[in-house]
Design an enzyme around this catalytic site. Sequence first.
Site, short mmCIF file in Angstrom:
data_model
loop_
_atom_site.label_atom_id
_atom_site.label_comp_id
_atom_site.label_asym_id
_atom_site.label_seq_id
_atom_site.Cartn_x
_atom_site.Cartn_y
_atom_site.Cartn_z
N SER A 6 5.60 -8.05 10.44
CA SER A 6 5.68 -9.43 9.97
C SER A 6 5.99 -9.54 8.48
O SER A 6 6.31 -10.62 7.99
CB SER A 6 4.38 -10.18 10.28
OG SER A 6 3.35 -9.73 9.44
N LYS A 33 -0.55 -10.69 4.32
CA LYS A 33 0.39 -11.82 4.29
C LYS A 33 0.59 -12.25 2.85
O LYS A 33 -0.12 -11.83 1.95
CB LYS A 33 -0.19 -13.01 5.08
CG LYS A 33 -0.22 -12.83 6.60
CD LYS A 33 1.16 -12.91 7.21
CE LYS A 33 1.10 -12.72 8.71
NZ LYS A 33 0.71 -11.34 9.09
#
Lengths: 149, 426
Positions: free
Chosen positions: A65, A102
């Site tokens: 991701s 993230k």
Amino acid sequence: MSLSVSLLGRADPTAIPCPLPLFSSAVRAGFPSPADDHLDTDLDLHRHVVKHPAATYFVRAEGDSMIGDGIHHGDLLVVDRSLEALPGRIIVIAVDGELTVKCLERVGQRAYLRASNPAYKPIPLEGRESHVWGVVTHVLHSLPGAPLP
Amino acid sequence: MMALVDCNNFYVSCERVFNPALEGRPVGVLSNNDGCIVARSNELKALGVEMGTAMHLLPPPIRRQTVLLSSNYALYGDMSRRVTEVLATFSPHVEVYSIDESFVGFHGFDPAMLETRGKRLRDTVRQWTGIPVSVGVAPTRVLAKIANHMAKKHPAYQAAGVCRLDADSPTTRELLKQLPATELWGVARRTAERLNVMGINTAWQLRQADPKQIRQRFSVVQERIVWELRGQPSIQLDDMSAPKQQIMVSRSFGRLTGNPHDLREALRHHAARAGEKLRKQASVTSAVMVFVRTNPFRTDLPQYRNRVIVSLDRPTDDSRELIAAAVEGLRHLWRKGYRYQKAGVMLLDLSPKANRQLTLNETPQTAAEAKRSERLMAMVDKLNRELGKGTVQLGLPRQGNAWALRSERRTPRYTTQWSELVSVKL
């Protein structure tokens, strides 16, 4: 949330320095310049990367991701817990009991976790149990031919 | 002024740093030989589970909701060192008292700023290491210990995690009046009983007692506790015994030394002495922490402090194995170019010798071997007792003996070896 991390080991604050020779000119393709024969000083990669040994941890990235920020599956991440999680920084964060990596974003009063792979949607932190674990400062990505650890 | 910094539920807190899913759940850490609980999260304490409870004696309803973990001393040792390193950024004077407690000297700091400083220290340790700590600030060690207890348990201080007790403040007086003398650091139960006979029941009454009388009836150390309660620093760390579940032997060198043989000799001596203490209380240990440091006040010299935990693959009370572990630890710690001031050995994960069981991966010692080792140690202790400490000293086991083979099969050092990585549950 498909980029997760696993703990690898600690950054040894007392590691015996591994000096590498510093050449005075930048790396170029082609033949080395004869001027590179003299050394300026020794470089210690560990010290260059680990600024706060007591607060630095190595973790292993698992997932795709964060590919847009150059974090690949299997990469080694250097995480400094002493740094503040500011918007725009890549952070390790515990969300609902799970460690993930993230980019922290803020839209107005709301905090989001943004992936850097268009296949993943931003995750709003509102309503979730979360606490910042640390700030990712470096990625160590091995290329073909790199000796196995 | 000084601060006692104590990590809250240290082993459990270490585990939670790397597995956040354990947050808010009852968690227990087990001793690695006999399955007793040696560390509890607050949630487990709230369920009424006592320290030292055997795992198989946990009531099934509690057992079902509790996460029980084996102890991971390589991780705890590493996190303990990180905490100490952070503390060292707040003061050059950090004295390690146990794996999870340190005294931090606050000499020369603005007294009005000490609480703020304590809070900053607490926040920084939390952020850098993930470990929650409580801070007790006071003029003496005994008062700092009380202040720390208040920071941890008293509703008025709990939220901040910092409690400051001045020698003569009304708060200190009130707290000392409520505190039974039995709960004081350094006051043994038997001593407390004799104090009660003299009409001394509370810490405040002991503080008001005549120090000379206390020395005559008890000991110099007990007298010093009176002075400490009055706010006069009188106790050195070496005067106080380490907490239960740990045995510590350490000493400063007479002079600074850069000679590895001095350190080796000192650590061998400390390990042997720790072994004596261990056998005296009929316990066995399965983890040996070794630590060294330079003199923090010699700012003109390069500074170094470090520690390592050597896990034993079976619990022992044999000084020879403890010495081998101490020497092995020193091999990891030794760095050239420093002038060392102090070295020490701490035995962790103690359990009673009588009820110990073999672990699954432990090398069984034959009954004859065990008997022989026991007889040898008993004789060594007897000779040293009767003829003076150090009369009989133990040599090092040979290289490549059974010990060296056994240490190859120890449990993984998850956070301290590239080749023994830990995977965090995802």
